[in-house]
Scaffold this active site. Structure first.
Site, PDB file in Angstrom:
ATOM      1  N   ASP A 219      69.075  74.698  71.498  1.00  0.00           N
ATOM      2  CA  ASP A 219      68.043  74.371  71.988  1.00  0.00           C
ATOM      3  C   ASP A 219      68.529  73.167  73.124  1.00  0.00           C
ATOM      4  OD1 ASP A 219      65.174  73.989  72.723  1.00  0.00           O
ATOM      5  OD2 ASP A 219      64.889  72.543  71.075  1.00  0.00           O
ATOM      6  N   GLY A 220      67.712  72.836  74.143  1.00  0.00           N
ATOM      7  CA  GLY A 220      67.657  71.795  74.766  1.00  0.00           C
ATOM      8  C   GLY A 220      68.418  72.035  76.102  1.00  0.00           C
TER       9      GLY A 220
ATOM     10  N   TRP B  69      68.930  69.383  79.211  1.00  0.00           N
ATOM     11  CA  TRP B  69      70.188  69.200  79.640  1.00  0.00           C
ATOM     12  C   TRP B  69      70.396  69.015  81.266  1.00  0.00           C
ATOM     13  CZ3 TRP B  69      74.349  71.249  82.244  1.00  0.00           C
ATOM     14  CH2 TRP B  69      75.578  71.002  81.932  1.00  0.00           C
TER      15      TRP B  69
ATOM     16  N   ASN C 279      59.175  83.240  74.787  1.00  0.00           N
ATOM     17  CA  ASN C 279      59.498  82.929  75.922  1.00  0.00           C
ATOM     18  C   ASN C 279      59.194  83.893  77.074  1.00  0.00           C
ATOM     19  OD1 ASN C 279      62.859  81.905  74.539  1.00  0.00           O
ATOM     20  ND2 ASN C 279      60.981  80.721  74.970  1.00  0.00           N
TER      21      ASN C 279
ATOM     22  N   LEU D 254      61.527  75.975  63.263  1.00  0.00           N
ATOM     23  CA  LEU D 254      62.217  77.292  63.276  1.00  0.00           C
ATOM     24  C   LEU D 254      61.875  78.228  64.632  1.00  0.00           C
ATOM     25  CD1 LEU D 254      62.412  79.000  59.753  1.00  0.00           C
ATOM     26  CD2 LEU D 254      64.325  78.345  61.187  1.00  0.00           C
TER      27      LEU D 254
ATOM     28  N   GLU E  93      70.095  77.041  54.047  1.00  0.00           N
ATOM     29  CA  GLU E  93      70.098  75.682  54.641  1.00  0.00           C
ATOM     30  C   GLU E  93      70.172  75.485  55.920  1.00  0.00           C
ATOM     31  OE1 GLU E  93      70.569  73.685  51.898  1.00  0.00           O
ATOM     32  OE2 GLU E  93      70.281  75.471  50.423  1.00  0.00           O
TER      33      GLU E  93
END
Length: 261
Positions: free
Chosen positions: A39-40, A44, A88, A217, A229
């Site tokens: 993500d991101g 960026w 999306n 999530l 995990e």
């Protein structure tokens, strides 16, 4: 669920530190299946005043390949990459989506020629343009006999959609074999549903990693991650470093997995 990202220098000390973690990991049990939400990418690109989000998405795609090399070098068996969600498809501007479609197609093509990796599309083709569907199918076909790292490309993917599709598949198979809705209730088990997911036959992800500091999530592998995990990294997707990944594995190796108990 923990969130770790401690700054660290570069150069010789950086390499020594990274190698020390890698040596320690060589004595530990590592995950068989790692899922990644990179993500991101858009943030960026904005932080670097690059304009179009496509610059961030291309940087993210390059990082995905780098991440897969890290996984393969540590003998991780399965890696799932969250590339494009069903949300999306309806929530992004058409110009950005067109760029994403091309980037994902290029990534699938690239990965299908690299090492002995096997590429699989997990998701629905609904709403995807034909060139992208063709590229994903071609990558699957080209690599279907490979025995190396199994790579799931989650494109047009939604966890709730996947569960609904799995249930439809269960019902169709049951009816085709002469069963009835009444008898379906007698055989319906979590294992049966799991076998009809897009990832049927694969181990569930032991570890799910998400970058950019977000801790959710986003409809990703809802069924399969029931006992996974989770590890969250502050770095934006394209800035993810190998040491961040090694730290995630180190954290995973120190956890006492309880599997819901």
């Amino acid at each position: 669920m923990q969130k770790r990202d401690v700054p660290i220098g570069r150069g010789i000390l950086y390499g020594l530190y990274q190698n020390r973690i890698r040596r320690w990991l060589s004595t530990q049990e590592l995950p068989k299946h790692v899922a990644m939400i990179l993500d991101g990418n858009r943030r960026w690109a904005r932080q670097r005043s690059l304009g179009a989000a496509a610059y961030g998405h291309r940087a993210g795609a390059a990082k995905f390949r780098e991440f897969l090399v890290w996984c393969d070098d540590l003998d991780i068996q399965v890696a799932t990459l969250y590339l494009l969600s069903t949300d999306n498809l309806s929530g992004r501007a058409s110009e950005e989506l067109d760029g994403l479609f091309e980037i994902i197609a290029d990534l699938a093509e690239d990965l299908s020629h690299y090492r002995d990796w096997r590429v699989q599309h997990v998701g629905s083709a609904d709403g995807l343009p034909e060139p992208l569907v063709h590229a994903l199918h071609a990558a699957e076909t080209r690599t279907e006999g490979n025995k190396g790292l199994h790579i799931n490309l989650a494109v047009g993917y939604g966890g709730r959609r996947e569960i609904a599709d799995a249930m439809r598949s269960v019902v169709r198979d049951h009816i085709a074999s002469g069963g009835t809705i009444d008898t379906l209730a007698e055989i319906l088990t979590p294992e049966l549903i799991g076998n009809h997911l897009y990832t049927g036959g694969q181990p569930d992800p032991d570890l799910v990693i998400r970058t950019s500091g977000e801790q959710r999530l986003s409809d990703f592998m809802l069924w399969q991650s029931a006992h996974s995990e989770f590890y969250f990294v502050e770095a934006l997707g394209p800035d993810l470093r190998e040491v961040d990944f090694l730290r995630a594995l180190r954290d995973y190796a120190t956890r006492n997995r309880r599997f819901g108990s």
